[in-house]
Design a protein around this motif. Sequence first.
Motif, PDB file in Angstrom:
ATOM      1  N   SER A 154       0.766  -1.214  -0.059  1.00 34.99           N
ATOM      2  CA  SER A 154      -0.055   0.000   0.013  1.00 34.99           C
ATOM      3  C   SER A 154       0.853   1.174  -0.036  1.00 34.99           C
ATOM      4  CB  SER A 154      -0.885  -0.023   1.348  1.00 34.99           C
ATOM      5  OG  SER A 154      -1.669   1.106   1.285  1.00 34.99           O
ATOM      6  N   PRO A 155       0.486   2.441  -0.911  1.00 30.79           N
ATOM      7  CA  PRO A 155      -0.847   2.304  -1.713  1.00 30.79           C
ATOM      8  C   PRO A 155      -0.495   2.143  -2.961  1.00 30.79           C
ATOM      9  CG  PRO A 155       0.266   4.472  -1.400  1.00 30.79           C
ATOM     10  CD  PRO A 155       1.476   3.570  -0.650  1.00 30.79           C
ATOM     11  N   TRP A 156       0.459   1.141  -3.466  1.00 31.87           N
ATOM     12  CA  TRP A 156       0.878   0.939  -4.890  1.00 31.87           C
ATOM     13  C   TRP A 156      -0.316   0.285  -5.619  1.00 31.87           C
ATOM     14  CZ3 TRP A 156       3.922   3.670  -7.413  1.00 31.87           C
ATOM     15  CH2 TRP A 156       5.225   4.446  -6.696  1.00 31.87           C
ATOM     16  N   PRO A 157      -1.134  -0.761  -4.851  1.00 35.42           N
ATOM     17  CA  PRO A 157      -2.152  -1.222  -5.699  1.00 35.42           C
ATOM     18  C   PRO A 157      -3.267  -0.224  -6.189  1.00 35.42           C
ATOM     19  CG  PRO A 157      -1.820  -2.488  -3.622  1.00 35.42           C
ATOM     20  CD  PRO A 157      -0.824  -1.213  -3.621  1.00 35.42           C
ATOM     21  N   SER A 158      -3.304   0.876  -5.357  1.00 30.87           N
ATOM     22  CA  SER A 158      -4.397   1.826  -5.999  1.00 30.87           C
ATOM     23  C   SER A 158      -3.829   2.784  -6.922  1.00 30.87           C
ATOM     24  CB  SER A 158      -4.901   2.751  -4.801  1.00 30.87           C
ATOM     25  OG  SER A 158      -4.027   3.231  -4.140  1.00 30.87           O
TER      26      SER A 158
END
Length: 615
Positions: free
Chosen positions: A390-394
């Motif tokens: 997180s926050p890379w998945p978003s």
Amino acid sequence: MGQCYGKGASSRAVEDELGVVPETHSPPPANGVPQTPPRPVAAAGTPRRRKSGSTTPVHQTPGVAWPSPYPAGTSPLPAGVSPSPARSTPRRFFKRPFPPPSPAKHIKATLAKRLGGGKPKEGTIPEEAGVVPPGGPGVVGDGADAERPLDKTFGFGKNFGAKYELGKEVGRGHFGHTCSAVVKKGEYKGQTVAVKIISKAKMTTAISIEDVRREVKILKALSGHNNLVKFYDACEDALNVYIVMELCEGGELLDRILARGGRYTEEDAKAIVVQILSVVAFCHLQGVVHRDLKPENFLFTTRDETAPMKLIDFGLSDFIRPDERLNDIVGSAYYVAPEVLHRSYSMEADIWSIGVITYILLCGSRPFWARTESGIFRSVLRADPNLDDSPWPSVSVEAKDFVKRFLNKDYRKRMTAVQALTHPWLRDDQRQIPLDILIYRLIKQYLRATPLKRLALKALSKALKDDELLYLRLQFKLLEPRDGVVSLDNFRTALTRYLTDAMKESRILEFLHALEPLAFRSMDFEEFCAAAISPYQLEALERWEEIAGAAFQQFEQEGNRVISVEELAQELNLAPTHYSIVQDWIRKTDGKLNFLGFTKFLHGVTIRGPNTRRH
């Protein structure tokens, strides 16, 4: 010698296992952006650049033995590229303790050489020529020259007091402080400016004096970009040097990152990154490499949220000539590129630093972190940035690809600043794209290439989709083709349109001499694409295998021919002792290049000699 913005803050240093003197502090919170650690204290350097071909080894940090990321028998220097010349870039030792807290920490070695006097502390790195001149601080040389005092005259104006009225101090660093001032007469009468005051008493070495000269020369030579701090004047008296610049009152980019809790939204981050890329593309076109890009060195002009940013602090910057490689280690540990640590780098090192800044903007943490600088360096050299937690998945796929393209450890695979402005994450059809100096480098190589290499590049360019040709199409348009073709005049006109004194100093116009063959011929867009593509950059794309496969099919039809091992080796400028390298590149059935040979042939081969890394 950077601009100072903020009050001083003290720092405690301890020695680590490298003999470097890093600060120690508690690990950062979960988001990776510390709120209370001390401000960076120093930027360190390494030995000054040596003459190409010198057999004198570069002085290494005690205990440092970084493994090279390059395979045995290869070199980080592309074919035809020379290491740093005799022109000396000094070591940089700066003590710049500025709050507020920073996610960056400068590379630290010794301050003894710059501070002058006494012996260096145990564990620090002495200057190659000795830590203190034999005559003590303020003198230079040895023997008969030991009594010769340092020349601390710069040729700047002597009428500072008559032209400016100093105001309050707005920042302080080790070598000087910055004050606001009001212009009393002249073109800018009544305007408030920033004045960086550097004490001559602290210029105890020829290196520190040269640092000031270079900073002023670069600030004076670079002009005409909206995101570059404006230089007004340089003055001196018996005690100080005064560098007069634009006053930026909006604070650092770092402050705003922290104020936002450590991260930006993607849209807001784009606005910041575009400004950074724009000014860095301008500097690179002029032949100036900044070498210390980080959030602290971007200031907003006002407190307004939409205020433009200005790039400051050219104290570590330098002019870089065509095909030159630098080898002095300067910058800030969290932002330093792998090739800088290997002492062979060029403008791509700035691109890595922008990648680190973008990573921080998008997720609020640093891509490479450790408790000690040796640990940071290991992380930079060996670790991959975390794009999973997180926050890379978003975060959008385009943004993640952008960061990966910038933080590629192979500098040849990184985008340039101009190419990045056409990346899908930042693409804007209304944005004006500047000229990219990479075009001149690649076309120079193409004009020197063999007919077989040109056919291979042509096949590669035909494998690209229209969307992937956008950057090349925009660059071709900037050359203002006549009847769909360009010649030497087009390249000359386009380059001189951006001409400044910096471009003259860095000899960028020498590229035009290499393009002389175009004085007798022209180049259409199809050939321009073949000439101006980089196989290394394409290899960084996710669909590289698809591109390479389609290109090989095209090459089989239009360019592949029977070739012997000896002829292929000669095409690659290989000595007879290295013929075995290319034996597996040729098909046994028909004597033509196989797929492996085609892709390897596109990249070429560089053999590292036994003394290459000493330069």
